[in-house]
Write a protein that holds these residues in place. Structure first.
Motif, PDB file in Angstrom:
ATOM      1  N   PHE A  81    -117.444  70.315  79.609  1.00  0.00           N
ATOM      2  CA  PHE A  81    -116.397  69.393  80.043  1.00  0.00           C
ATOM      3  C   PHE A  81    -117.047  68.042  80.343  1.00  0.00           C
ATOM      4  N   PRO A  82    -116.274  66.963  80.323  1.00  0.00           N
ATOM      5  CA  PRO A  82    -116.852  65.640  80.586  1.00  0.00           C
ATOM      6  C   PRO A  82    -117.319  65.511  82.029  1.00  0.00           C
ATOM      7  N   GLY A  83    -118.414  64.792  82.204  1.00  0.00           N
ATOM      8  CA  GLY A  83    -118.960  64.640  83.544  1.00  0.00           C
ATOM      9  C   GLY A  83    -119.606  63.286  83.747  1.00  0.00           C
ATOM     10  N   VAL A  84    -120.432  63.225  84.775  1.00  0.00           N
ATOM     11  CA  VAL A  84    -121.145  61.999  85.135  1.00  0.00           C
ATOM     12  C   VAL A  84    -122.621  62.354  85.259  1.00  0.00           C
ATOM     13  N   SER A  85    -123.462  61.661  84.516  1.00  0.00           N
ATOM     14  CA  SER A  85    -124.889  61.982  84.528  1.00  0.00           C
ATOM     15  C   SER A  85    -125.518  61.605  85.867  1.00  0.00           C
ATOM     16  N   LEU A  86    -126.615  62.260  86.178  1.00  0.00           N
ATOM     17  CA  LEU A  86    -127.332  61.974  87.421  1.00  0.00           C
ATOM     18  C   LEU A  86    -127.818  60.530  87.446  1.00  0.00           C
ATOM     19  N   ASP A  87    -128.306  60.037  86.323  1.00  0.00           N
ATOM     20  CA  ASP A  87    -128.768  58.647  86.270  1.00  0.00           C
ATOM     21  C   ASP A  87    -127.626  57.678  86.564  1.00  0.00           C
ATOM     22  N   ALA A  88    -126.435  57.978  86.040  1.00  0.00           N
ATOM     23  CA  ALA A  88    -125.278  57.113  86.290  1.00  0.00           C
ATOM     24  C   ALA A  88    -124.898  57.132  87.770  1.00  0.00           C
ATOM     25  N   LEU A  89    -124.935  58.306  88.380  1.00  0.00           N
ATOM     26  CA  LEU A  89    -124.611  58.411  89.806  1.00  0.00           C
ATOM     27  C   LEU A  89    -125.604  57.618  90.653  1.00  0.00           C
TER      28      LEU A  89
END
Length: 304
Positions: free
Chosen positions: A184-192
């Motif tokens: 499913f779509p998510g948010v990468s750790l680097d982006a966070l």
């Protein structure tokens, strides 16, 4: 007669003075904001309706709604007999539907839902779209490059903003099968880390029920173990602008709560295509419906 004439003049000048004072008295600044901006803005609900059958992690089990029972008669309260009805909610978790996760969900040293500051109430709203990439890869996660591309279009993300990630995952809601998908779509750790450590946002939000699809939920773990909050199960991000809106944040204040049933409302510019403005629909009193609410045993909720 002179007394009455004098009294009349006194009343007249008193009224003139009062009117002059009122005319010269400007509205308080925040009331001006309401009259000039918030009253004509478009309001869009970003929240799923909670029912017993919405998607939820199987580890939490199922929830159940029932009419509230009078403990003396052991019968449900009834409009006709009692003048009111009420609902009993057997909720399997506080991680249900559209949520606000406090860091205490994963780390007891950080605030629970009732300990979040009142300053969470309203913030600038940023919406970063990744739905086109998700259409090609259902497991796509927001990257720093996606954030930087948004900033090239709209400018630097404001400190203290709320950043919602549009994936259109919620288009299939309330299909319970959504909660079983491992991709499913998510948010990468680097982006966070970029959003919090470089842009100093308040929190981010996403449409799925988890932050990322890594085996250890690395993004969610980093957020909550470091004192950050996040929104999950956000809806209708296709109906709000990428920039220029506000978001209001509401949630019940359960003592020691480790999750929050949340209500997010986007406040969009007056010329926005979606939403409703103050005064467009009856508010006080609210309008009666054509059909009355009644209990549906099959669905386990009240319907019209």
């Amino acid at each position: 007669m002179q007394k009455f004439a004098f009294l009349g003049l006194a009343i007249f000048f008193t009224l003139v003075l009062c009117l002059s004072i009122n005319a010269a008295q400007p509205q308080p600044p925040l009331w001006q904001v309401y009259q000039q901006s918030l009253k004509t803005a478009k309001y869009v609900d970003l929240t799923h309706t909670i029912t017993p059958n919405i998607p939820v992690w199987s580890g939490f089990g199922t929830s159940k709604f029932e009419p509230t029972i009078n403990p003396k008669t052991l019968q449900p309260y009834n409009y006709k007999k009692d003048g009111f009805e009420a609902t009993h909610y057997d909720l399997s978790t506080d991680q249900l539907g559209t949520q606000l996760d406090p860091p205490a969900h994963w780390n007891p040293e950080y605030p629970a839902i009732d300990e979040l500051p009142a300053t969470f109430a309203v913030r600038p709203l940023v919406v970063i779209p990744i739905q086109d990439k998700v259409a090609q890869d259902p497991n796509y996660h927001l990257t720093v490059k996606d954030i930087q591309a948004w900033e090239r279009r709209h400018g630097k993300i404001l400190e203290g903003s709320v950043v919602f990630v549009r994936s259109d995952w919620s288009k299939e809601w309330p299909n319970p099968e959504l909660a079983t998908r491992t991709k499913f779509p998510g948010v990468s750790l680097d982006a966070l880390k970029f959003l919090h450590l470089q842009r100093h946002i308040l929190f981010h939000g996403h449409e799925p029920l988890d932050t990322d699809s890594t085996p250890t939920l690395e993004g969610e773990a980093w957020l909550l173990h470091n004192g950050y909050t996040q929104a999950e199960g956000v809806a209708n991000l296709d109906r709000v602008p990428e920039t220029g809106a506000l978001v209001t944040i509401g949630y019940p204040k359960f003592k020691g709560g480790l999750g929050g049933y949340a209500r997010y409302i986007a406040i969009c510019p007056p010329n926005w295509s979606y939403g409703v403005s103050v005064g467009q629909i009856p508010e006080s009193p609210l309008q009666k419906a054509d059909k009355s609410l009644h209990w549906n045993k099959q669905l386990g909720v009240r319907v019209r």
